[in-house]
Design an enzyme around this catalytic site. Structure first.
Site, PDB file in Angstrom:
ATOM      1  N   GLY A 166       0.921  -1.080   0.038  1.00 23.70           N
ATOM      2  CA  GLY A 166      -0.047   0.123   0.231  1.00 23.70           C
ATOM      3  C   GLY A 166       0.969   1.171   0.015  1.00 23.70           C
ATOM      4  O   GLY A 166       0.507   2.263   0.448  1.00 23.70           O
ATOM      5  N   ALA A 167       2.105   1.139  -0.757  1.00 23.39           N
ATOM      6  CA  ALA A 167       2.981   2.274  -0.581  1.00 23.39           C
ATOM      7  C   ALA A 167       2.665   3.312  -1.163  1.00 23.39           C
ATOM      8  O   ALA A 167       3.362   4.502  -1.246  1.00 23.39           O
ATOM      9  CB  ALA A 167       4.472   1.709  -1.127  1.00 23.39           C
ATOM     10  N   THR A 168       1.663   3.495  -2.264  1.00 24.48           N
ATOM     11  CA  THR A 168       1.387   4.590  -3.052  1.00 24.48           C
ATOM     12  C   THR A 168      -0.044   5.326  -2.353  1.00 24.48           C
ATOM     13  O   THR A 168      -0.536   6.256  -2.913  1.00 24.48           O
ATOM     14  CB  THR A 168       1.090   4.270  -4.277  1.00 24.48           C
ATOM     15  OG1 THR A 168      -0.007   3.550  -4.577  1.00 24.48           O
ATOM     16  CG2 THR A 168       2.287   3.710  -5.134  1.00 24.48           C
ATOM     17  N   ALA A 219       0.734   6.231   3.480  1.00 26.84           N
ATOM     18  CA  ALA A 219       2.106   5.772   3.363  1.00 26.84           C
ATOM     19  C   ALA A 219       2.939   7.409   3.000  1.00 26.84           C
ATOM     20  O   ALA A 219       3.883   7.631   3.505  1.00 26.84           O
ATOM     21  CB  ALA A 219       2.557   5.060   2.169  1.00 26.84           C
ATOM     22  N   ARG A 253      -0.114  -2.014  -6.673  1.00 24.61           N
ATOM     23  CA  ARG A 253      -0.367  -2.954  -7.780  1.00 24.61           C
ATOM     24  C   ARG A 253       0.411  -2.296  -9.049  1.00 24.61           C
ATOM     25  O   ARG A 253       0.522  -2.920 -10.024  1.00 24.61           O
ATOM     26  CB  ARG A 253      -2.048  -2.864  -7.872  1.00 24.61           C
ATOM     27  CG  ARG A 253      -2.530  -3.821  -6.673  1.00 24.61           C
ATOM     28  CD  ARG A 253      -4.052  -3.781  -7.041  1.00 24.61           C
ATOM     29  NE  ARG A 253      -4.829  -2.816  -6.885  1.00 24.61           N
ATOM     30  CZ  ARG A 253      -5.880  -2.661  -6.967  1.00 24.61           C
ATOM     31  NH1 ARG A 253      -6.611  -3.492  -7.107  1.00 24.61           N
ATOM     32  NH2 ARG A 253      -6.449  -1.497  -6.741  1.00 24.61           N
ATOM     33  N   HIS A 305      -2.850   3.810  15.753  1.00 25.36           N
ATOM     34  CA  HIS A 305      -1.901   5.067  15.866  1.00 25.36           C
ATOM     35  C   HIS A 305      -1.832   5.806  17.237  1.00 25.36           C
ATOM     36  O   HIS A 305      -1.011   6.388  17.651  1.00 25.36           O
ATOM     37  CB  HIS A 305      -1.909   5.823  14.476  1.00 25.36           C
ATOM     38  CG  HIS A 305      -2.946   6.752  14.674  1.00 25.36           C
ATOM     39  ND1 HIS A 305      -4.235   6.226  13.961  1.00 25.36           N
ATOM     40  CD2 HIS A 305      -3.141   7.888  15.006  1.00 25.36           C
ATOM     41  CE1 HIS A 305      -5.157   7.171  14.032  1.00 25.36           C
ATOM     42  NE2 HIS A 305      -4.599   8.438  14.506  1.00 25.36           N
ATOM     43  N   HIS A 321      -9.499   3.373  18.832  1.00 25.35           N
ATOM     44  CA  HIS A 321      -8.875   4.503  19.454  1.00 25.35           C
ATOM     45  C   HIS A 321      -9.356   4.733  20.872  1.00 25.35           C
ATOM     46  O   HIS A 321      -8.862   4.810  21.939  1.00 25.35           O
ATOM     47  CB  HIS A 321      -9.050   5.597  18.764  1.00 25.35           C
ATOM     48  CG  HIS A 321      -8.380   5.712  17.238  1.00 25.35           C
ATOM     49  ND1 HIS A 321      -7.386   4.821  16.923  1.00 25.35           N
ATOM     50  CD2 HIS A 321      -8.729   6.285  16.054  1.00 25.35           C
ATOM     51  CE1 HIS A 321      -7.131   5.081  15.761  1.00 25.35           C
ATOM     52  NE2 HIS A 321      -8.050   5.852  15.241  1.00 25.35           N
TER      53      HIS A 321
END
Length: 491
Positions: free
Chosen positions: A12-14, A18, A46, A175, A237
């Site tokens: 999911g780097a794009t 990220a 992808r 987070h 959260h």
């Protein structure tokens, strides 16, 4: 699993997370000398892309999302040299084999995998890693929320990952646990002698947890509708914050001891029924209004159709154990609130006997005696404020009390230190294999069990969201929820 990972693999780097959080966090860790010189970062998504094209995208993201004084061209060049890109789609064995070739020779030094993808891709991605020989005893895997949409689906997600990884290798990300102020709850409770003796039903009247957002859907239409505020914010959260407030003192500061006590608190939450949801919960959905001077549309307008998804929820919860018996925990969260704020309020009980006037009340012969309040602000400011009573200066024979605030601004107290992105802490702990600030499987399931009781109660009671104008703190019923008990929200 004590050696830090030498390779970080991001699926999911794009994506938006990220670009906004993960790569700026990695950059900051490098800038502070916390990553080894031969550290390797592999981004995967992808889309087909060259290494250089991906590096250019990441550099643009750093320039956009880092503070101007944090971006350094030399460090950015060093950072880019660590980055590679490999297109991988779940189920494509050939692409996973190519990915394995790019990591060849580094596996024995540890691999940390980060899944910033939809949960439906968690298990297929893990299976692809396994088939490519990328899962070893030194491989760790981190998963972004949501972990399912209810207890049954969360077990399916966890089973899919648990089939290939042992629990000690799995890092479930929330987070909020990376925020300094949330971690400070542990320090406040267990690092100071004055609070813990009072941290119970004898001295505390009630607890409030508020997470307010000014934004609406903001491009999350496909995800948010059908999920709603209860699943999106409370299940993870807010219940994590509640567990830290309510937990018993752990024997030591290690992942097992801390998470053992958190899960005990979560399992002590009193389940709701179709009857109790009517008096202990409020659902809302924002309509057109004004937020911070800006005219905004309603949820249905943004969505393009009517919906029963709640954008606001307020709850009255009880932790049924010795420490908290009878103490209500009031939770509220929503979109299109007047301000963006996350805070915890610990409302102490009044003194048992006032020597300063009848009942310590305002008015003739009164003194204005107020119970103490501890306010812990998580965002946007970070501070801890304790409201106490003191004598008003003067020569009057009758003592007049006024409420004053002992204010500890964490921003001011640590002015020389940079306030870190929550993901910096979490990524560093992932690389080191420290699970303390990550969520264990039994915690997730205890959270979902309680949330499911509310959802089932809503369905059985046919509770629909009440309308509230954008720019307000939810429906009027949310005010009544707490004021029925003689308290009020801390706005």
């Amino acid at each position: 699993m004590t050696e830090p990972s030498a390779t970080f693999l991001l699926f999911g780097a794009t994506g938006d997370l990220a670009r906004r959080m993960i790569f700026p966090s990695l950059y900051n860790l490098l800038s502070d000398g916390l990553l080894p010189d031969d550290f390797l970062i592999i981004g995967s998504a992808r889309s087909d892309m060259t290494d250089d094209a991906f590096r250019a995208e990441i550099d643009a993201a750093l320039r956009q999302f880092l503070p101007a004084d944090r971006y350094d061209a030399d460090i950015a060049t060093r950072f880019a040299a660590m980055i590679r890109y490999q297109a991988v789609e779940a189920g494509n064995a050939g692409q996973f084999a190519t990915l394995a070739d790019r990591i060849d020779g580094r596996l024995e030094r540890g691999l940390s995998v980060y899944l910033s993808t939809p949960p439906s891709l968690f298990a297929p991605t893990a299976q692809g890693l396994s088939d490519a020989g990328l899962i070893t005893p030194t491989t760790r895997i981190a998963m972004e929320k949501p972990i399912g949409k209810d207890l049954v689906s969360s077990r399916q997600v966890n089973d899919g990952i648990g089939h290939l990884f042992v629990e000690e290798q799995i890092f479930r990300v929330d987070h909020y646990l990376g925020k300094e102020t949330v971690q400070n709850l542990l320090a406040l409770r267990f690092g100071n002698v004055m609070f813990e003796p009072l941290w119970n039903a004898t001295a505390i009247d009630h607890v409030q947890i508020t997470v307010g957002e000014t934004v609406g859907l903001e491009g999350r239409v496909s995800y948010y509708d059908g999920v709603g505020a209860l699943r999106d914010m409370v299940q993870n959260h807010m219940l994590q914050i509640l567990s830290i407030i309510a937990m018993e003192p752990p024997a030591r500061m290690d992942p097992t001891a801390v998470r053992d006590e958190k899960v005990k608190a979560l399992r002590s939450l009193r389940a709701m029924t179709a009857e109790t949801v009517k008096s202990h919960s409020v659902r809302g959905q924002y309509t057109p209004g004004a937020v911070q001077g800006q005219i905004v549309t309603g949820y249905a307008d943004e969505l393009g159709q009517s919906s029963d998804t709640e954008t606001f929820v307020a709850l009255k919860a009880f932790v049924d154990n010795w420490r908290w018996q009878g103490v209500p925990f009031y939770l509220r969260t929503g979109k299109r609130m007047p301000t963006r704020q996350s805070e915890i309020v610990i409302q102490f009980k009044p003194v048992r006997h006032s020597i300063f006037g009848r009942d310590g009340q305002h008015g003739a012969g009164g003194t204005g005696l107020e119970p103490n309040t501890l306010v812990i602000r998580l965002q946007p400011e970070e501070y801890i404020r304790l409201q106490i009573m003191t004598k008003r200066p003067g020569l009057e024979r009758q003592v007049h009390l006024e409420e004053v605030t002992l204010d500890v601004s964490l921003t001011a107290a640590f002015a020389g230190q940079r306030r870190r992105i929550a993901y910096e802490r979490l990524i560093l702990d992932l690389l080191a294999g420290d699970q303390t600030l990550f969520v264990r499987r039994d915690e997730v399931e205890a959270q979902w069990a309680w949330i499911d009781s509310i959802i089932d109660g809503w369905k059985e009671a046919h509770m629909k969201p009440a309308a509230y104008s954008s720019g307000n703190w939810g429906p009027s019923a949310a005010i009544a929820l707490i004021e029925r008990d003689g308290a009020s929200w801390h706005d």
